[in-house]
Scaffold this motif. Structure first.
Motif, PDB file in Angstrom:
ATOM      1  N   ILE A  16       0.841  -1.205   0.000  1.00 29.66           N
ATOM      2  CA  ILE A  16       0.000   0.000   0.000  1.00 29.66           C
ATOM      3  C   ILE A  16       0.873   1.251   0.000  1.00 29.66           C
ATOM      4  N   GLN A  17       1.946   1.233   0.805  1.00 29.23           N
ATOM      5  CA  GLN A  17       2.849   2.391   0.845  1.00 29.23           C
ATOM      6  C   GLN A  17       3.524   2.613  -0.511  1.00 29.23           C
ATOM      7  N   ASP A  18       3.998   1.514  -1.123  1.00 26.77           N
ATOM      8  CA  ASP A  18       4.639   1.640  -2.428  1.00 26.77           C
ATOM      9  C   ASP A  18       3.655   2.136  -3.487  1.00 26.77           C
ATOM     10  N   PHE A  19       2.444   1.584  -3.458  1.00 24.06           N
ATOM     11  CA  PHE A  19       1.414   2.001  -4.417  1.00 24.06           C
ATOM     12  C   PHE A  19       1.152   3.494  -4.285  1.00 24.06           C
ATOM     13  N   ASN A  20       0.947   3.965  -3.060  1.00 18.75           N
ATOM     14  CA  ASN A  20       0.600   5.372  -2.849  1.00 18.75           C
ATOM     15  C   ASN A  20       1.738   6.300  -3.266  1.00 18.75           C
ATOM     16  N   ARG A  21       2.988   5.889  -3.019  1.00 17.88           N
ATOM     17  CA  ARG A  21       4.119   6.731  -3.411  1.00 17.88           C
ATOM     18  C   ARG A  21       4.147   6.917  -4.927  1.00 17.88           C
ATOM     19  N   ILE A  22       3.984   5.826  -5.669  1.00 14.71           N
ATOM     20  CA  ILE A  22       4.029   5.901  -7.125  1.00 14.71           C
ATOM     21  C   ILE A  22       2.771   6.567  -7.670  1.00 14.71           C
ATOM     22  N   TYR A  23       1.623   6.233  -7.087  1.00 17.27           N
ATOM     23  CA  TYR A  23       0.354   6.844  -7.502  1.00 17.27           C
ATOM     24  C   TYR A  23       0.424   8.363  -7.379  1.00 17.27           C
ATOM     25  N   ASP A  24       0.857   8.856  -6.225  1.00 17.10           N
ATOM     26  CA  ASP A  24       0.911  10.311  -6.005  1.00 17.10           C
ATOM     27  C   ASP A  24       1.857  10.981  -6.989  1.00 17.10           C
ATOM     28  N   ALA A  25       2.992  10.331  -7.264  1.00 14.92           N
ATOM     29  CA  ALA A  25       3.979  10.932  -8.163  1.00 14.92           C
ATOM     30  C   ALA A  25       3.425  11.043  -9.585  1.00 14.92           C
ATOM     31  N   ILE A  26       2.802   9.988 -10.064  1.00 18.84           N
ATOM     32  CA  ILE A  26       2.283   9.998 -11.435  1.00 18.84           C
ATOM     33  C   ILE A  26       1.071  10.908 -11.550  1.00 18.84           C
ATOM     34  N   LYS A  27       0.165  10.829 -10.580  1.00 15.02           N
ATOM     35  CA  LYS A  27      -1.038  11.669 -10.623  1.00 15.02           C
ATOM     36  C   LYS A  27      -0.694  13.155 -10.589  1.00 15.02           C
ATOM     37  N   SER A  28       0.412  13.508  -9.917  1.00 12.83           N
ATOM     38  CA  SER A  28       0.800  14.918  -9.846  1.00 12.83           C
ATOM     39  C   SER A  28       1.179  15.457 -11.218  1.00 12.83           C
ATOM     40  N   LYS A  29       1.557  14.568 -12.116  1.00 17.93           N
ATOM     41  CA  LYS A  29       1.948  14.984 -13.464  1.00 17.93           C
ATOM     42  C   LYS A  29       0.840  14.755 -14.493  1.00 17.93           C
ATOM     43  N   ASP A  30       0.046  13.690 -14.283  1.00 19.11           N
ATOM     44  CA  ASP A  30      -1.016  13.362 -15.245  1.00 19.11           C
ATOM     45  C   ASP A  30      -2.195  12.755 -14.497  1.00 19.11           C
ATOM     46  N   PRO A  31      -3.225  13.528 -14.247  1.00 16.01           N
ATOM     47  CA  PRO A  31      -4.380  13.024 -13.484  1.00 16.01           C
ATOM     48  C   PRO A  31      -5.245  12.035 -14.259  1.00 16.01           C
ATOM     49  N   ASN A  32      -4.967  11.839 -15.546  1.00 17.90           N
ATOM     50  CA  ASN A  32      -5.828  10.975 -16.362  1.00 17.90           C
ATOM     51  C   ASN A  32      -5.413   9.517 -16.362  1.00 17.90           C
ATOM     52  N   VAL A  33      -4.249   9.201 -15.811  1.00 18.03           N
ATOM     53  CA  VAL A  33      -3.787   7.817 -15.793  1.00 18.03           C
ATOM     54  C   VAL A  33      -4.663   6.991 -14.856  1.00 18.03           C
ATOM     55  N   GLU A  34      -4.993   5.769 -15.277  1.00 18.69           N
ATOM     56  CA  GLU A  34      -5.721   4.828 -14.433  1.00 18.69           C
ATOM     57  C   GLU A  34      -4.765   3.730 -13.961  1.00 18.69           C
ATOM     58  N   PHE A  35      -4.951   3.304 -12.704  1.00 19.28           N
ATOM     59  CA  PHE A  35      -3.995   2.403 -12.076  1.00 19.28           C
ATOM     60  C   PHE A  35      -4.614   1.039 -11.799  1.00 19.28           C
ATOM     61  N   ILE A  36      -3.734   0.047 -11.821  1.00 19.24           N
ATOM     62  CA  ILE A  36      -4.127  -1.319 -11.523  1.00 19.24           C
ATOM     63  C   ILE A  36      -3.365  -1.782 -10.294  1.00 19.24           C
ATOM     64  N   SER A  37      -4.071  -2.305  -9.330  1.00 19.45           N
ATOM     65  CA  SER A  37      -3.448  -2.880  -8.137  1.00 19.45           C
ATOM     66  C   SER A  37      -2.931  -4.274  -8.459  1.00 19.45           C
ATOM     67  N   ALA A  38      -1.687  -4.549  -8.033  1.00 25.13           N
ATOM     68  CA  ALA A  38      -1.089  -5.864  -8.247  1.00 25.13           C
ATOM     69  C   ALA A  38      -1.036  -6.682  -6.963  1.00 25.13           C
ATOM     70  N   ALA A  39      -1.737  -6.244  -5.923  1.00 27.38           N
ATOM     71  CA  ALA A  39      -1.772  -7.031  -4.686  1.00 27.38           C
ATOM     72  C   ALA A  39      -2.411  -8.385  -4.970  1.00 27.38           C
ATOM     73  N   TRP A  40      -1.758  -9.462  -4.520  1.00 29.47           N
ATOM     74  CA  TRP A  40      -2.268 -10.802  -4.814  1.00 29.47           C
ATOM     75  C   TRP A  40      -3.631 -10.986  -4.165  1.00 29.47           C
ATOM     76  N   TRP A  41      -4.611 -11.380  -4.996  1.00 32.36           N
ATOM     77  CA  TRP A  41      -5.995 -11.506  -4.537  1.00 32.36           C
ATOM     78  C   TRP A  41      -6.178 -12.812  -3.783  1.00 32.36           C
ATOM     79  N   ARG A  42      -6.594 -12.701  -2.515  1.00 36.26           N
ATOM     80  CA  ARG A  42      -6.841 -13.872  -1.670  1.00 36.26           C
ATOM     81  C   ARG A  42      -8.247 -13.767  -1.072  1.00 36.26           C
ATOM     82  N   PRO A  43      -9.262 -14.336  -1.723  1.00 36.83           N
ATOM     83  CA  PRO A  43     -10.618 -14.228  -1.188  1.00 36.83           C
ATOM     84  C   PRO A  43     -10.787 -14.933   0.154  1.00 36.83           C
ATOM     85  N   ASP A  44      -9.878 -15.873   0.479  1.00 34.55           N
ATOM     86  CA  ASP A  44      -9.967 -16.549   1.771  1.00 34.55           C
ATOM     87  C   ASP A  44      -9.298 -15.745   2.881  1.00 34.55           C
TER      88      ASP A  44
END
Length: 799
Positions: free
Chosen positions: A533-561
């Motif tokens: 989450i910390q890594d995602f937010n750091r990169i998200y904030d940096a990219i969004k500050s330059k281009d608010p139109n980019v859409e992001f995909i979370s790569a956190a491994w999905w564990r429904p259990d």
């Protein structure tokens, strides 16, 4: 092939065992045009050796010198050394030695094995080997291996693809010498560890009855001794005797002809790029001294008569003579093109050359040699095709790029485990290719940055694919801000100007970026999800500050259990990540219903955690180990599941987009498009995707099914056609009654189907063994149709 159907393919009403009802007037959901995706990463040399047109493999001489030759053995991968009768091999995925001097049908083979440390998978013996080649699964024969944990033993059969026959428990100390023995008698295989039988197996289904003995390890530092075989009571020892080899980077071969005396060395202090350069010295005699490169894993460079090839390399040295670069036959006996290079000094200098082949050869080599005495340093060698050999004039193989276009892809994801290494960094991928550093890759330890994120975007731009790429979670905020400015910023910006100077003034308009890949796949560890989450937010904030139109995909491994950890990630990223990446298994032809269940569970969780959420799913990898008809049906059932999920899905990307034939060196044997140096062809999953993409309709309509078929149907705004997708994953024909309403005056029905035995696949010799077939039938109100066993069928109702 198109034919008119009379009675063929039709079923009688009395014999119908299934029913499909379609109401084209009832729109259920929309289907995104981006559904038809593929996943590309350099997992099996998809890029370096594949799509990337660079014909030289080992361009920067980073690969260490090849291991010494062993008397009587052929080596396929791995670094092997022998001393005082003990053979050692460094850990490598599927490295093997095959003993060429004995073919054994019935007999006994024994050796002693010791693992050098507790890290690794297994090691063992090969029996009845034929058609060996570089690549972990590239041979026919049997593998008998013991586990690095000292607890297991396996028997596998390979026909250029691994099949587990038997796995047994064992008990031995892996760090001590253990006797592993195999006795073969007809189809029966008996395996013994330290004199005790642990496996006794009769391979009655298509057994392999003869071949050479050998040795193989999988990702384990291993030692061997006392290797012998016995036939009819006659025992023959196989000594491990090394023959010194020239100190030439392992993807290159030494050239030394006539009476010439040469020496070779790798220089780790004076490289032009990265860590190593190659030294070539001719000391005396008459003849040629140099090096030759035969492309990916030395499988040959494909050249065409009249084709122009262009290249660059860097030279320096103490040599006043002429250096020649040439295209030659594999053994150097024929020369198809040659160019002279002069003006060598004691400082690195770039030399460019053109070579026009005067013959066609699918197994050629690139050679660099000198005929006078002197000393040369060589680094950073490039050889590219030109003209029609290039995809839209870009440095990509045209035949491979065009095959991806012909597949009908609308979306391409560039990512995977390749991005999970520390040196996978965007700024290393831009600028002069000759100066881009090589790095230790996840799949190949000497990876090149010659093809990077920008080249991927250029390829997608030319091909017409919607691109998405992943970045390493360790990237800094500043580098990510600079990256998005380079890719999407105006030419007036600092980094946008650099992009323009590199030859692309217009922004790439990147829309989708994934942060990481399969993060926290290693275990359900809350603190690791928090770190992501910390890594995602750091990169998200940096990219969004330059281009608010980019859409992001979370790569956190999905564990429904693990709903608590999933909710923590969701709460942190909701409103930031537009999509959550999900990677299902796709090797089984029945997997669609399982995947659909997991997708619905994911959607339910999202809405439970936030009823107003806009987060959806990006299925960026359908993974497996096969590329046969069964895998095609697995993909088809997942596509049907995705259609039913509607716009909750961004795309479904089958992995892997590409695979070099018989060069698989890690087990992910799941290419959709296969290639050699001179051929490209599609596997059954390729054609399944092509069929679906070629008949996309944006609106799913109501269907109800009775029986063992998986069905979806769709139409478009004008409702001129209704397209029905039918998957029959069973080993039997299913006779079906089909009822269509809500679609006025249908006349002809075009039928396209893909069918075959579940294990069938296409080969270089039979590249169209399994391809779509077409038929035509006429609509009736009581239409009956027989869906072939193991088939994907599209019915196109036309007005």
């Amino acid at each position: 092939m198109i034919a008119t159907l009379g009675s063929s393919g039709l079923a009688s009403a009395q014999n119908a065992t299934a029913r499909i009802d379609i109401d084209a007037s009832r729109i259920e959901n929309t289907i995104p045009a981006t559904l038809y995706g593929s996943c590309m990463e350099d997992v099996n040399h998809e890029i370096y050796g594949g799509l990337y047109n660079q014909r030289i493999f080992g361009e920067s001489f980073e690969e260490p010198a090849g291991s010494p030759d062993l008397v009587g053995f052929s080596r396929y991968d791995g670094y092997w050394t022998a001393k005082k009768g003990i053979l050692h091999v460094d850990r490598c995925g599927g490295a093997k030695l095959v003993f060429d001097e004995a073919v054994i049908s019935d007999g006994y083979i024994e050796t002693e094995i010791k693992f050098d440390n507790a890290k690794g998978v297994n090691a063992g013996i090969l029996v009845r080997v034929s058609e060996p080649a570089t690549g972990g699964h590239s041979f026919n024969g049997y593998e008998i291996s013991i586990g690095n944990n000292g607890k297991s033993c396996l028997l596998g059969k390979l026909r250029h693809n691994f099949e587990m026959l038997k796995e047994a428990k064992a008990d031995f100390d892996p760090l001590k010498w253990n006797k592993l023995a195999v006795r073969t008698t007809g189809s029966r295989i008996e395996v013994m560890i330290n004199g005790k039988t642990v496996i006794d197996y009769d391979d009655v289904v298509n057994p392999i009855l003869s071949g050479n003995p050998g040795i193989r390890i999988w990702d384990s530092d291993t030692s061997y001794r006392n290797f012998f075989y016995e036939i009819n009571g006659q025992k023959t020892a196989i000594p491990f005797e090394a023959v010194p080899s020239p100190m030439v980077s392992s993807m290159w071969d030494a050239i030394e002809t006539g009476s010439a005396k040469a020496s070779f060395a790798q220089d780790t202090k004076q490289a032009y790029n990265s860590k190593c350069s190659q030294i070539i010295q001719k000391k005396s005699g008459t003849g040629q001294v140099g090096i030759a490169n035969r492309g990916l894993n030395k499988w040959g460079i494909g050249i065409k008569q009249g084709q122009k090839y262009t290249g660059d390399l860097y030279l320096k040295g103490a040599y006043n003579g002429m250096v020649k670069v040439a295209l030659q036959s594999a053994d150097g006996s024929k020369e198809y093109a040659v160019c002279d290079l002069t003006g060598i000094t004691n400082k690195w200098r770039r030399f460019s050359f053109d070579l026009i082949a005067d013959a066609t050869d699918t197994n050629a080599r690139f050679a660099l040699y000198m005929e006078g005495n002197g000393k040369l340093w060589v680094d950073q060698v490039t050889l590219m095709g030109t003209g029609s050999d290039l995809f839209h004039g870009l440095p990509f193989r045209n035949d491979i790029g065009q095959a991806m276009v012909d597949q009908g892809l609308t979306f391409l994801r560039y990512g995977g485990s390749m991005v999970n290494v520390p040196d996978y960094k965007f700024k290393n991928m831009i600028g002069d290719r000759a100066k881009r550093p090589q790095y230790k890759g996840n799949w190949y330890p000497y990876s090149t940055n010659g093809f990077g994120i920008e080249e991927f975007l250029q390829f997608c731009e030319a091909a017409g694919f919607v691109p998405s790429f992943a970045v390493n979670v360790g990237e800094t905020a500043q580098d990510m801000a600079d990256m998005i400015e380079y890719l999407n910023g105006p030419v007036t910006s600092e980094w946008g100007k650099k992009r323009a100077e590199a030859g692309h003034p217009e922004p790439y308009n990147v829309k989708y970026i994934e942060i990481g890949n399969e993060e926290v796949i290693w275990g359900d560890i809350r603190k690791d999800y928090e770190k992501y989450i910390q890594d995602f937010n750091r990169i998200y904030d940096a990219i969004k500050s330059k281009d608010p139109n980019v859409e992001f995909i979370s790569a956190a491994w999905w564990r429904p259990d693990s709903p608590e950890n999933m909710k923590m990630v969701f709460d942190a990223l909701d409103g930031k990540a537009s999509y959550w990446d999900y990677h299902p298994w796709a090797d089984d032809n029945h997997l669609g219903s399982h995947v659909e269940g997991e997708l619905r569970e994911m959607k339910d969780y999202f809405l439970k955690w936030n009823p107003a959420t806009k987060m959806k799913c990006a299925l960026f990898e359908e993974n497996g180990l096969t590329h046969d008809m069964r895998r095609a049906l697995g993909h088809v059932t997942i596509q049907n599941a995705a259609r039913r999920m509607g716009d909750f899905m961004l795309t479904t990307c089958a992995a892997n987009a590409l695979e070099p034939y018989m060069q698989n060196d890690n087990g992910w044997n799941q290419g959709q498009i296969f290639f050699t140096p001179s051929l490209v062809w599609g596997m059954p999953p390729f054609y399944a995707k092509q069929m679906a993409a070629g008949h996309h309709k944006p609106f799913r309509v109501f269907t109800a099914t009775e029986g063992d078929l998986d069905v979806t149907a769709a139409t478009d705004e004008r409702k001129n056609e209704v397209v029905v997708h039918v998957s029959n994953v069973h080993d039997r024909t299913i006779k079906t009654a089909i009822n269509l309403k809500g679609f006025e005056n249908p006349s002809k029905i075009k039928v396209i189907f893909l069918a075959g035995d579940k294990k069938e696949k296409n080969t270089p010799e039979q590249p169209e063994r399994i391809v779509p077939q077409e038929k035509m039938l006429y609509h009736t109100n009581d239409l009956k149709y027989e869906f072939p066993a193991n088939s994907y069928t599209i019915l196109i109702y036309q007005k």
